[in-house]
Design a protein around this motif. Structure first.
Motif, mmCIF file in Angstrom:
data_model
loop_
_atom_site.group_PDB
_atom_site.id
_atom_site.type_symbol
_atom_site.label_atom_id
_atom_site.label_comp_id
_atom_site.label_asym_id
_atom_site.label_seq_id
_atom_site.Cartn_x
_atom_site.Cartn_y
_atom_site.Cartn_z
ATOM 1 N N VAL A 271 -68.839 -28.350 21.293
ATOM 2 C CA VAL A 271 -68.287 -27.984 22.608
ATOM 3 C C VAL A 271 -67.308 -29.048 23.102
ATOM 4 O O VAL A 271 -66.200 -28.722 23.556
ATOM 5 N N SER A 272 -67.702 -30.321 23.008
ATOM 6 C CA SER A 272 -66.805 -31.365 23.519
ATOM 7 C C SER A 272 -65.553 -31.493 22.654
ATOM 8 O O SER A 272 -64.459 -31.685 23.183
ATOM 9 N N SER A 273 -65.686 -31.357 21.345
ATOM 10 C CA SER A 273 -64.506 -31.399 20.472
ATOM 11 C C SER A 273 -63.583 -30.230 20.756
ATOM 12 O O SER A 273 -62.362 -30.378 20.767
ATOM 13 N N PHE A 274 -64.166 -29.057 21.004
ATOM 14 C CA PHE A 274 -63.367 -27.882 21.333
ATOM 15 C C PHE A 274 -62.588 -28.112 22.623
ATOM 16 O O PHE A 274 -61.396 -27.808 22.701
ATOM 17 N N ALA A 275 -63.257 -28.696 23.634
ATOM 18 C CA ALA A 275 -62.577 -28.950 24.911
ATOM 19 C C ALA A 275 -61.458 -29.967 24.740
ATOM 20 O O ALA A 275 -60.350 -29.778 25.248
ATOM 21 N N VAL A 276 -61.727 -31.049 24.010
ATOM 22 C CA VAL A 276 -60.701 -32.082 23.813
ATOM 23 C C VAL A 276 -59.552 -31.530 22.970
ATOM 24 O O VAL A 276 -58.380 -31.769 23.270
ATOM 25 N N LEU A 277 -59.878 -30.777 21.934
ATOM 26 C CA LEU A 277 -58.835 -30.178 21.106
ATOM 27 C C LEU A 277 -57.958 -29.242 21.931
ATOM 28 O O LEU A 277 -56.727 -29.274 21.826
ATOM 29 N N ASN A 278 -58.581 -28.434 22.770
ATOM 30 C CA ASN A 278 -57.802 -27.538 23.625
ATOM 31 C C ASN A 278 -56.945 -28.311 24.608
ATOM 32 O O ASN A 278 -55.831 -27.897 24.933
ATOM 33 N N LEU A 279 -57.441 -29.435 25.092
ATOM 34 C CA LEU A 279 -56.651 -30.272 25.989
ATOM 35 C C LEU A 279 -55.390 -30.763 25.293
ATOM 36 O O LEU A 279 -54.289 -30.658 25.836
ATOM 37 N N PHE A 280 -55.537 -31.287 24.083
ATOM 38 C CA PHE A 280 -54.366 -31.775 23.366
ATOM 39 C C PHE A 280 -53.407 -30.635 23.006
ATOM 40 O O PHE A 280 -52.194 -30.797 23.099
ATOM 41 N N ILE A 281 -53.948 -29.499 22.633
ATOM 42 C CA ILE A 281 -53.089 -28.347 22.334
ATOM 43 C C ILE A 281 -52.330 -27.927 23.592
ATOM 44 O O ILE A 281 -51.140 -27.609 23.535
ATOM 45 N N ALA A 282 -53.009 -27.939 24.737
ATOM 46 C CA ALA A 282 -52.349 -27.571 25.992
ATOM 47 C C ALA A 282 -51.218 -28.532 26.319
ATOM 48 O O ALA A 282 -50.145 -28.112 26.769
#
Length: 182
Positions: free
Chosen positions: A119-130
């Motif tokens: 979950v935390s990796s998904f959130a951080v990954l989405n942040l960088f993608i955004a």
């Protein structure tokens, strides 16, 4: 029987808001949200996603403190320590050692750690993608504006050329009429 709307003591009216680090964090996130959506600061608007990451971290920190605080008080003894340990787990630093220590007494603890990392990796990954997509979108919009300006300029030049030719033709037609009349 009187019921109060505030279950606890009221905050101090002078500066009480700024004593809570989460309030300061929320103020920064909201401040970032009011920054114009264009220009060099547009990427900062994507940092609003950090509020979700904060929620995930706090919930996971409370869960980890309750679940593992008695097993490993050095890593999960209180909320602050748990949050720091979960930050280490999120970044991948020594998380297998932390998980092994916990799993010696709680064999199913791996489920918590794997779900938290996902979950935390998904959130951080989405942040960088955004952030990347927002930056690319701004560049693309700028390129489109420049291309539209070039096309408008070319169209204006073509229109002017056509008008000049029409004027020249009218002048020739007027001359021909004068010669025919004379």
């Amino acid at each position: 029987m009187s019921h109060s709307l505030h279950p606890g003591p009221l905050p101090s009216p002078r500066g009480g808001f700024f004593r809570d680090n989460w309030n300061v964090f929320d103020l920064l996130v909201v401040g970032i949200a009011v920054i114009p959506a264009t220009g060099p600061f547009a990427v900062l608007r994507s940092l609003r996603v950090l509020r979700v990451l904060r929620l995930i971290s706090v919930v996971a920190g409370v869960m980890a403190t309750k679940l593992f605080g008695t097993i490993d008080p050095g890593d999960f003894g209180d909320l602050g320590t748990s949050l720091f340990t979960l930050f280490q787990v999120m970044t991948g630093e020594a998380w297998p050692d932390i998980a092994k220590t916990i799993m010696e007494q709680a064999p199913l603890a791996w489920i918590f750690f794997v779900v938290y990392i996902l979950v935390s990796s998904f959130a951080v990954l989405n942040l960088f993608i955004a952030v990347v997509v927002s930056g690319m979108e701004d560049e693309l919009r700028q390129d489109i504006r420049e291309e539209e300006a070039k096309q408008a300029e070319a169209q204006a030049a073509a229109n002017q050329e056509i008008l000049d030719e029409l004027r020249a033709l009218r002048a020739e037609l007027a001359e021909l009429r004068q010669e025919k009349a004379a």
